[in-house]
Design a protein around this motif. Structure first.
Motif, short mmCIF file in Angstrom:
data_model
loop_
_atom_site.label_atom_id
_atom_site.label_comp_id
_atom_site.label_asym_id
_atom_site.label_seq_id
_atom_site.Cartn_x
_atom_site.Cartn_y
_atom_site.Cartn_z
N PHE A 58 -21.14 19.76 -67.17
CA PHE A 58 -20.83 18.41 -67.60
C PHE A 58 -21.02 17.36 -66.52
CE2 PHE A 58 -18.53 15.49 -70.49
CZ PHE A 58 -19.13 15.90 -71.66
N GLU A 59 -20.76 17.69 -65.27
CA GLU A 59 -20.91 16.70 -64.21
C GLU A 59 -22.25 16.80 -63.50
OE1 GLU A 59 -17.71 16.70 -61.47
OE2 GLU A 59 -16.18 16.21 -62.96
N SER A 60 -22.96 17.91 -63.66
CA SER A 60 -24.19 18.10 -62.90
C SER A 60 -25.45 17.77 -63.68
CB SER A 60 -24.29 19.55 -62.41
OG SER A 60 -24.33 20.45 -63.52
N ARG A 61 -25.36 17.68 -65.02
CA ARG A 61 -26.53 17.43 -65.84
C ARG A 61 -26.44 16.06 -66.51
NH1 ARG A 61 -30.25 20.54 -64.01
NH2 ARG A 61 -31.40 20.58 -65.98
N PRO A 88 -22.43 12.81 -69.83
CA PRO A 88 -23.86 13.01 -70.11
C PRO A 88 -24.12 12.78 -71.59
CG PRO A 88 -22.75 15.12 -70.01
CD PRO A 88 -21.73 14.10 -69.60
N PHE A 89 -25.37 12.57 -71.96
CA PHE A 89 -25.66 12.50 -73.38
C PHE A 89 -25.58 13.90 -73.97
CE2 PHE A 89 -30.12 13.32 -72.00
CZ PHE A 89 -30.48 14.32 -72.90
N VAL A 90 -25.23 13.98 -75.24
CA VAL A 90 -25.17 15.25 -75.95
C VAL A 90 -25.93 15.11 -77.26
CG1 VAL A 90 -23.69 16.96 -77.09
CG2 VAL A 90 -22.97 15.94 -74.91
N LEU A 91 -26.87 16.01 -77.48
CA LEU A 91 -27.59 16.10 -78.74
C LEU A 91 -27.27 17.43 -79.40
CD1 LEU A 91 -31.20 14.91 -77.74
CD2 LEU A 91 -29.22 13.50 -78.38
N VAL A 92 -27.32 17.46 -80.73
CA VAL A 92 -27.16 18.70 -81.48
C VAL A 92 -28.35 18.87 -82.42
CG1 VAL A 92 -25.71 20.05 -83.04
CG2 VAL A 92 -24.64 18.51 -81.39
N LEU A 93 -28.97 20.05 -82.38
CA LEU A 93 -30.08 20.38 -83.26
C LEU A 93 -29.67 21.54 -84.15
CD1 LEU A 93 -31.40 19.03 -80.68
CD2 LEU A 93 -33.42 20.44 -81.17
N GLY A 111 -28.76 8.73 -74.80
CA GLY A 111 -28.78 9.78 -75.82
C GLY A 111 -29.61 9.42 -77.04
N ASN A 112 -29.51 8.17 -77.50
CA ASN A 112 -30.28 7.76 -78.68
C ASN A 112 -31.78 7.79 -78.39
OD1 ASN A 112 -27.83 7.39 -79.87
ND2 ASN A 112 -27.97 5.17 -80.05
#
Length: 343
Positions: A58-61, A88-93, A111-112
């Motif tokens: 969470f803090e490194s990426r 960080p941004f989070v995407l879900v596929l 993220g968008n």
């Protein structure tokens, strides 16, 4: 960007592989994890506990992409959420690659933007739910991220967005050149709610002012071998504080190429969210200007001044805010890159 892609099933693992390859091809620093991987760890990381893995990342990426159910992603990130300025941004596929959902840090974390980019790469449909995007309204946090501007009052983003979504004009004032036509809704003469771009956080051109500070400083540094990131950070913090320089504005750290493998320098850059640049002695010697010369530095590094020459070079001969300052085995100088906004 530094991105990690995580998958949980056979179908998800296949999509993980394809997506990572595509992201690397366009210049992203990508690593992939899949549950119970039988592939050597240097190619794919495996994990047993997704919560622990998420905490480590969470803090490194700069971004985490989950290929699986939204519920898994939500439960995994929940304990680590701090705020839109740092998350960080989070995407879900989904594992079939039909949809890409922007779940977290859509604007400040880009993220968008990444949602659309990933969707284009795998021919999926991007799912974006932020109101400004849906209504085609200027988003100040997205604007700040695109132009390397630090937002000093995160809660005031809501005031800017609320005014624009209500059809009200928002003011804009800049200490730096504004080129092109401002987006719809931004007007220089408005006095109620507005955006200030500059370094004076006490400036108040509007009743409610959101301060955007440019992240455009370059730190030139020279140091003894093996200096720790803690020692570097302490020294940089002390010197910059005395010189009234905001260290959060540092966007790049530069030095001679002999320091390319110094862990402390790279860890300092990570802490300040800055890029790194290293130059050969020949490149630094060719930099024009007057710099403090050190015979000892010339003997060890091949050039008589590292911090000022590298800072001048990396900033494209920007304004020098801090001359060479030495102490604790560290030499440093700070330059300001030219800055302007292009709409």
């Amino acid at each position: 960007m530094k991105i990690t892609v995580i998958s949980f099933t056979k179908g998800g693992n296949k999509l993980n592989h394809c997506l990572c390859q595509a992201l690397r091809n366009i210049g992203h620093d990508v690593e992939r994890f899949q549950r119970y991987s039988t592939t050597p760890a240097d190619e794919i990381g495996s994990f047993d506990n997704i919560g622990v893995l998420t905490g480590n990342l969470f803090e490194s990426r700069e971004g985490i992409i989950y290929i699986g159910a939204c519920g898994i992603a939500v439960r995994s990130i929940a304990p680590y959420l701090q705020g839109k300025e740092v998350d960080p941004f989070v995407l879900v596929l989904d594992e079939k690659g039909d949809y890409v959902i922007s779940l977290l840090s859509g604007h400040l974390g880009r993220g968008n933007e990444m949602c659309r980019e990933v969707a284009a790469l795998i021919k999926a449909k991007p799912v974006i739910t932020t109101a400004t995007d849906l209504n085609g309204v200027f988003a100040v946090d997205l604007f700040a991220g695109q132009h390397e501007l630090l937002i000093k009052e995160i809660p005031r983003i809501k005031s800017i967005s609320a005014a624009l979504l209500a059809g009200e004009a928002v003011g804009i004032y800049s200490e730096y050149p504004l080129l092109g036509k401002p987006p719809a809704g931004l007007e220089p003469g408005v006095k109620k709610v507005g955006i200030y771009i500059g370094c004076d956080i006490n400036a108040a051109p509007f009743e409610t002012t959101l301060h955007l500070v440019p992240k455009n400083l370059v730190l030139g540094i020279g140091c003894r071998k093996g200096v720790t990131s803690m020692a570097l950070y302490k020294r940089v913090t002390e010197v910059c504080s005395q010189a009234d320089i905001d260290i959060t504005r540092i966007s790049a750290i530069c030095s001679v190429d002999l320091k390319r493998e110094e862990p402390g320098v790279h860890e300092l850059a990570d802490k300040l969210k800055a890029q790194t640049s290293f130059y050969s002695a020949e490149e630094l010697s060719a930099v024009t200007g007057e710099f403090k010369h050190s015979p000892f530095v010339e003997e060890t590094a091949g050039v008589g001044n590292v911090c000022e020459r590298s800072g001048a070079l990396a900033s494209h001969y920007g304004k020098q805010l801090l001359p060479k300052t030495t102490g604790a085995g560290i030499a440093m100088a700070v330059f300001e890159k030219e800055f302007r906004i292009e709409f």
